[in-house]
Design a protein around this motif. Structure first.
Motif, PDB file in Angstrom:
ATOM      1  N   ASP A   6      21.889  14.315  27.493  1.00  0.00           N
ATOM      2  CA  ASP A   6      22.254  14.609  26.112  1.00  0.00           C
ATOM      3  C   ASP A   6      22.939  13.365  25.549  1.00  0.00           C
ATOM      4  OD1 ASP A   6      23.258  15.466  23.674  1.00  0.00           O
ATOM      5  OD2 ASP A   6      23.876  17.429  24.450  1.00  0.00           O
ATOM      6  N   GLU A   7      22.269  12.687  24.643  1.00  0.00           N
ATOM      7  CA  GLU A   7      22.778  11.456  24.042  1.00  0.00           C
ATOM      8  C   GLU A   7      23.286  11.702  22.621  1.00  0.00           C
ATOM      9  OE1 GLU A   7      19.387   8.820  24.444  1.00  0.00           O
ATOM     10  OE2 GLU A   7      19.955   8.343  26.512  1.00  0.00           O
ATOM     11  N   SER A   8      23.541  12.956  22.284  1.00  0.00           N
ATOM     12  CA  SER A   8      23.932  13.328  20.922  1.00  0.00           C
ATOM     13  C   SER A   8      25.197  12.630  20.451  1.00  0.00           C
ATOM     14  CB  SER A   8      24.118  14.843  20.835  1.00  0.00           C
ATOM     15  OG  SER A   8      22.932  15.514  21.201  1.00  0.00           O
ATOM     16  N   HIS A  28      24.962   9.455  18.654  1.00  0.00           N
ATOM     17  CA  HIS A  28      24.265   9.488  17.372  1.00  0.00           C
ATOM     18  C   HIS A  28      25.068  10.201  16.286  1.00  0.00           C
ATOM     19  CE1 HIS A  28      20.537   7.865  19.042  1.00  0.00           C
ATOM     20  NE2 HIS A  28      20.876   8.536  20.130  1.00  0.00           N
ATOM     21  N   ALA A  60      22.117  14.673  13.352  1.00  0.00           N
ATOM     22  CA  ALA A  60      23.308  15.017  14.136  1.00  0.00           C
ATOM     23  C   ALA A  60      23.931  16.272  13.547  1.00  0.00           C
ATOM     24  CB  ALA A  60      24.302  13.869  14.139  1.00  0.00           C
ATOM     25  N   ASN A  61      24.440  17.137  14.406  1.00  0.00           N
ATOM     26  CA  ASN A  61      24.990  18.406  13.936  1.00  0.00           C
ATOM     27  C   ASN A  61      26.515  18.389  13.779  1.00  0.00           C
ATOM     28  OD1 ASN A  61      25.902  18.520  16.564  1.00  0.00           O
ATOM     29  ND2 ASN A  61      24.552  20.173  17.195  1.00  0.00           N
ATOM     30  N   TYR A  95      26.790  17.264  20.469  1.00  0.00           N
ATOM     31  CA  TYR A  95      25.844  17.677  21.511  1.00  0.00           C
ATOM     32  C   TYR A  95      24.703  18.479  20.871  1.00  0.00           C
ATOM     33  CZ  TYR A  95      28.036  22.282  21.154  1.00  0.00           C
ATOM     34  OH  TYR A  95      28.512  23.477  20.683  1.00  0.00           O
ATOM     35  N   THR A 109      21.488  17.664  19.919  1.00  0.00           N
ATOM     36  CA  THR A 109      20.496  17.184  18.949  1.00  0.00           C
ATOM     37  C   THR A 109      19.639  16.017  19.435  1.00  0.00           C
ATOM     38  OG1 THR A 109      22.136  15.729  17.911  1.00  0.00           O
ATOM     39  CG2 THR A 109      21.852  17.936  16.944  1.00  0.00           C
ATOM     40  N   HIS A 110      20.174  15.162  20.290  1.00  0.00           N
ATOM     41  CA  HIS A 110      19.470  13.959  20.743  1.00  0.00           C
ATOM     42  C   HIS A 110      19.443  13.935  22.277  1.00  0.00           C
ATOM     43  CE1 HIS A 110      20.641  12.974  16.645  1.00  0.00           C
ATOM     44  NE2 HIS A 110      19.773  11.966  16.661  1.00  0.00           N
ATOM     45  N   LEU A 145      16.954  20.697  18.101  1.00  0.00           N
ATOM     46  CA  LEU A 145      16.734  19.433  18.810  1.00  0.00           C
ATOM     47  C   LEU A 145      16.064  18.490  17.813  1.00  0.00           C
ATOM     48  CD1 LEU A 145      15.296  19.003  22.344  1.00  0.00           C
ATOM     49  CD2 LEU A 145      14.643  17.490  20.517  1.00  0.00           C
ATOM     50  N   HIS A 146      16.717  17.374  17.536  1.00  0.00           N
ATOM     51  CA  HIS A 146      16.245  16.479  16.478  1.00  0.00           C
ATOM     52  C   HIS A 146      15.480  15.277  17.028  1.00  0.00           C
ATOM     53  CE1 HIS A 146      16.303  14.070  12.836  1.00  0.00           C
ATOM     54  NE2 HIS A 146      16.846  13.087  13.526  1.00  0.00           N
TER      55      HIS A 146
END
Length: 92
Positions: free
Chosen positions: A30-32, A35, A41-42, A46, A48-49, A83-84
């Protein structure tokens, strides 16, 4: 919990990929947090990316596009749930 409310987490994505593709190699990151503030991004840091490193018999003999399509199709419910971005690395 309906499929529309599935929370994209590394553990949930890993479980789905194991069930759908039976990989011999799998790592989900998880690299959110890296970002934050970017598109998609939310604000939670966590979910999304993600980066998926995967390999196994399901990928052998397929084009790169077909390999990636296997992963995207297996994770569609997570895409629908927020999930973006998904970076996919196919391992041999």
């Amino acid at each position: 919990m309906s499929e529309a409310t599935v929370v994209p987490t590394a553990a949930a994505i890993e479980a789905q990929l194991r069930e759908m593709l039976a990989p011999s190699q799998l790592e989900v990151l998880d690299e959110s947090a890296a970002h934050a503030g970017h598109s998609g991004a939310n604000g939670l840091g966590y979910g999304t990316h993600f980066r998926v490193r995967i390999g196994g018999p399901a990928f052998v003999g397929r084009s790169r596009i077909a390999q990636h399509r296997l992963v995207y199709d297996a994770l569609q419910k997570f895409t629908d749930a927020g999930l973006h971005a998904l970076a996919i690395e196919i391992k041999k």
